[in-house]
Design a protein around this motif. Sequence first.
Motif, PDB file in Angstrom:
ATOM      1  N   GLU A 192      12.620 -30.537  14.645  1.00 32.25           N
ATOM      2  CA  GLU A 192      11.290 -31.136  14.735  1.00 32.25           C
ATOM      3  C   GLU A 192      10.189 -30.100  14.547  1.00 32.25           C
ATOM      4  N   GLY A 193      10.583 -28.884  14.138  1.00 35.16           N
ATOM      5  CA  GLY A 193       9.595 -27.852  13.848  1.00 35.16           C
ATOM      6  C   GLY A 193       9.130 -27.067  15.055  1.00 35.16           C
ATOM      7  N   LYS A 194       9.832 -27.170  16.178  1.00 30.53           N
ATOM      8  CA  LYS A 194       9.428 -26.467  17.387  1.00 30.53           C
ATOM      9  C   LYS A 194       9.938 -25.021  17.379  1.00 30.53           C
ATOM     10  N   LYS A 195       9.207 -24.154  18.048  1.00 28.12           N
ATOM     11  CA  LYS A 195       9.610 -22.759  18.223  1.00 28.12           C
ATOM     12  C   LYS A 195      10.506 -22.690  19.451  1.00 28.12           C
ATOM     13  N   ARG A 234      16.774 -22.914  10.744  1.00 31.66           N
ATOM     14  CA  ARG A 234      15.488 -23.601  10.897  1.00 31.66           C
ATOM     15  C   ARG A 234      14.490 -22.778  11.714  1.00 31.66           C
TER      16      ARG A 234
END
Length: 380
Positions: free
Chosen positions: A23-26, A160
Amino acid sequence: MYDYIVIGAGVMGSSTAYALAKEGKKVLLLEQFPIPHTRGSSHGASRITRTAYPEEFNGSIMAVANSMWKDLEKEAKTTLFKHTGLLCTTSTLHKELVDTQKTLQRYNTGPVPIIDSAEISKRYPLMSYPKEEKACFDFSAGILYADKCVMAFQKVFQKRGGEVIDMCKVQHVTPGDVVTVHTDRGSFQAKGLVITCGAWSSEILSDLGISLPLQVMAIQVCYWKARNGVDHSSLPLFISLDEISDIYGMPTSEYDGLMKICLHYGVLCAGPDMRDNTDSKAEAKNLKMLTEFVASTFPYLVPEPAIKERCMYTVTPDNQFIVDHHPIHRNIVFGAGFSGHGFKMAPVIGNMLAELVQGGKPELLVDELRASRFDKKSKL
């Protein structure tokens, strides 16, 4: 600062970290041991995956998990699953077998008849069950290559942009709008925290004021040699249900020519770091029960294990796992007590925990899996 930190890089933590990174989280994934290792519950070459459950909610989870494993295979570009089918048998728990049949008929294609011992012997001459035995067949079942599954989650997670730090022991967690995780390699901060520590869950959860009815079991994983080289590789997986403990088995992926047959049960130990110091008399009793089963059910196997290994279960009183959030700090969530049958559900559990830590309400997270079912026994 990270968006999220996940503590524990077994299959549940690795799946959760991947779901968040997707989901694009760090995301930072922490592991106390070197990666890979054999101290927890996610190691080894094989795990059974099945839809055969008497509980409908477990069947609904598996219906989703089965397709998610295929998605992971594609992204990681590796084979994680071998289709075999599974024979589910019992001589006493006929209601559980009928409930399992209902789950299979709901989530598998086509009818799932219940067969008797004569039909079992006709289909599988290398197996011998008593006259009163009944069975049904799970056509969706197979073997997950466990070590490869964990590595696949970690590979796609890092691809990712996810970060992994192993040999990093968590010492303390400070909750708040920003969570601080103190380790022996420094402190890390994030907006949210996911705890997936397996047998070490109680250590970290108790530091946060959460007490759950979790017990750690040392499990004997046994492998059995064929008499006179009789080939058992074409047999399906099996689970034999019993009031005391289930017994499961499969043609092994670990050792050529051996069958993996184990009790779905073990001996309680004082803690995860005491796995190898258990009650030897209780272990001998369990092994005797297992040996008697092998001798009666598999006449072409030598009724003495050729190899014995160790694993751990973290179990709950009802043998169902727990997924929930902290009662006060809702940006801290946890998954625990997978009771020896959670591995196959890891893709769904990872999505559940990822959604929960972001404030969502996972559709498949039913009350039967919440910590609140143990309200009388827990501090949650």
